[in-house]
Design an enzyme around this catalytic site. Sequence first.
Site, PDB file in Angstrom:
ATOM      1  N   GLY A 199       0.838  -1.201   0.000  1.00  0.00           N
ATOM      2  CA  GLY A 199       0.000   0.000   0.000  1.00  0.00           C
ATOM      3  C   GLY A 199       0.865   1.240   0.000  1.00  0.00           C
ATOM      4  N   ASN A 200       0.246   2.386   0.168  1.00  0.00           N
ATOM      5  CA  ASN A 200       1.016   3.623   0.292  1.00  0.00           C
ATOM      6  C   ASN A 200       0.292   4.550   1.259  1.00  0.00           C
ATOM      7  OD1 ASN A 200      -0.732   5.590  -1.279  1.00  0.00           O
ATOM      8  ND2 ASN A 200      -0.441   3.974  -2.799  1.00  0.00           N
ATOM      9  N   ARG A 201       0.861   5.707   1.506  1.00  0.00           N
ATOM     10  CA  ARG A 201       0.378   6.552   2.599  1.00  0.00           C
ATOM     11  C   ARG A 201      -0.710   7.547   2.203  1.00  0.00           C
ATOM     12  NH1 ARG A 201       5.321   9.294   5.025  1.00  0.00           N
ATOM     13  NH2 ARG A 201       3.716  10.156   6.383  1.00  0.00           N
TER      14      ARG A 201
END
Length: 395
Positions: A207-209
Site C-alpha cells: 500500500g502507500n500513505r
Amino acid sequence: MLADKTVVLGVSGSIAAYKAADLASKLTQAGARVNVVMTEAATRLVTPLTFRSLTGRPVITSLWESSESGIGHITLADTADIVVIAPATANVIARLAAGIADDMLTATVLATRAPVIIAPAMHANMFHNPVTRDNLARLRARGFTIVGPVYGRLASGDTGEGRLVEIEQIIDAVREVLKRSADLSGRHIVVTAGGTQEPIDPARHIGNRSSGKMGHALAEAARDRGAEVTLITAPTHLPEPAGIEVIRVRTATEMREAVVEAVKEASALIMAAAVADYQPKNPAQAKIQKQSPGLTLELVRTPDILSEVKGSFIKVGFAAESEDLVANARKKLAQKGLDLIVANDITEPESGFGADTNKVTILDKQGNVESLPLMSKREVAERILDRVVGLVLTK
Ligand code: CTP
C-alpha cells in the site's frame, strides 16, 4: 447574477451589525430575495424592523417564532442559493465549526447545501486566538468562503485585525461564489482518490500513505459547483460524501476498469489517487507462513491508468515529488498526455500524506507554472477546478 437569487443573510451580535443593513439593502436593490436571520444578540443592536423595511420580507429571529412566519429553518436552507453571515462573531463561528444548531442561524447553516460566506468581525485578540483560527480553518476546509476581517479601527477603540470587510467586498464574494456554484452544472467529473492496495496474499498488501483527502476535497468541490461526480476510491478512512456516486476499488487494475467505464460521458478525469506502480506478480492464494529467513516478492508493473485512458475529456494528474518538483512534473505531464498536472512536495509536513493542507504547483500544457501558497485541500481543489472549468469551456 444576483437577480432572482435567494440569499439568506445571517446577522450576529457584533457592533458591525448595523453595516449588515447596508448589505441587505444593496443585495435587495440588485434583485436578490433577501431572507434575514438574526441572532438574539443581533436584535439588541439593530431592530428586525430595519431589515424588514429594507428587504420587504419577514425577518426571522428565533427557531420558535419561525413557525408563525411559516418559514422554518429547513425551508430557509432549501430555498437559499447562498448563505452570507455578516457580521460573524467568534461565538457564531465556534458554534458553526462545532456543528451546533441551537438557533435559527446555526440550524439553517447546518441544514443547507448552498454555499456559505462568512465575514467575521470581532476584536483582534479574539480573531488571533488559536481557537478562532482553528474554527475558521475547519469551516474553510468544509468549503465555506471566509472574507476578512481586515485591519482597522475596532469598536473597542483599538486598532487591529478584526474589522468587517467593506460591504462591496462581501457583494463581490457573493457574485464570485454564485458564479462558481454552477460553473460545472451539467458536467460529469470523475475523480480518483486514495492509495491502491496490491495483494501479496489474502492477509497482506502493498500500500502507500495516501489518505484520500485531496480526492475527496476535489469531488466535494466539483459537486458543490453543480457537477455530477463519480468518485472512484481505493480504501480510505474517510466518510462517504453525500450527493456523489462512490465506486470502491482496491487495486490499480480494478481502478483502471472503473475509470474506463466512468469516463465515457465525462468532461474531466482528475486522478488524485496514488496508484501503485508495481503489484506482486502472483499473489499467494493462502497466507504466506514465515518459514524461511528471507522472502522475495516478484513485482510487475500495474497499468498506467492516466496514460492508457483516452477520450476528449480534460485529463488532470498529480505528481508527488520529493525532488526536482517542476522538472519531474513537466515530464509526467508530457508523458501521460495531460492537460494539467498538480505537483506537490511530499517532504513538506504541511503538504505531505494525511495533511489537511497542501502546497501545490499547477503546470499546464502551454508551459505555464502556477505556484500556490499553503492552503486547505478544499481551497486547492477550488483552484484546480477553476483551471478545469476554463479548459472544459474552451474545449
Ligand atoms: N497514475 C496512474 N496509473 C498508475 C500510476 C499513476 O494513473 N499506474 C497517475 C496518478 O494517479 C497520478 C499520476 O499518474 O495522477 C502520477 O504519476 P506517476 O508517474 O505514478 O508519478 P508518481 O505517483 O509521482 O510516482 P513515480 O514518480 O514513482 O512515477
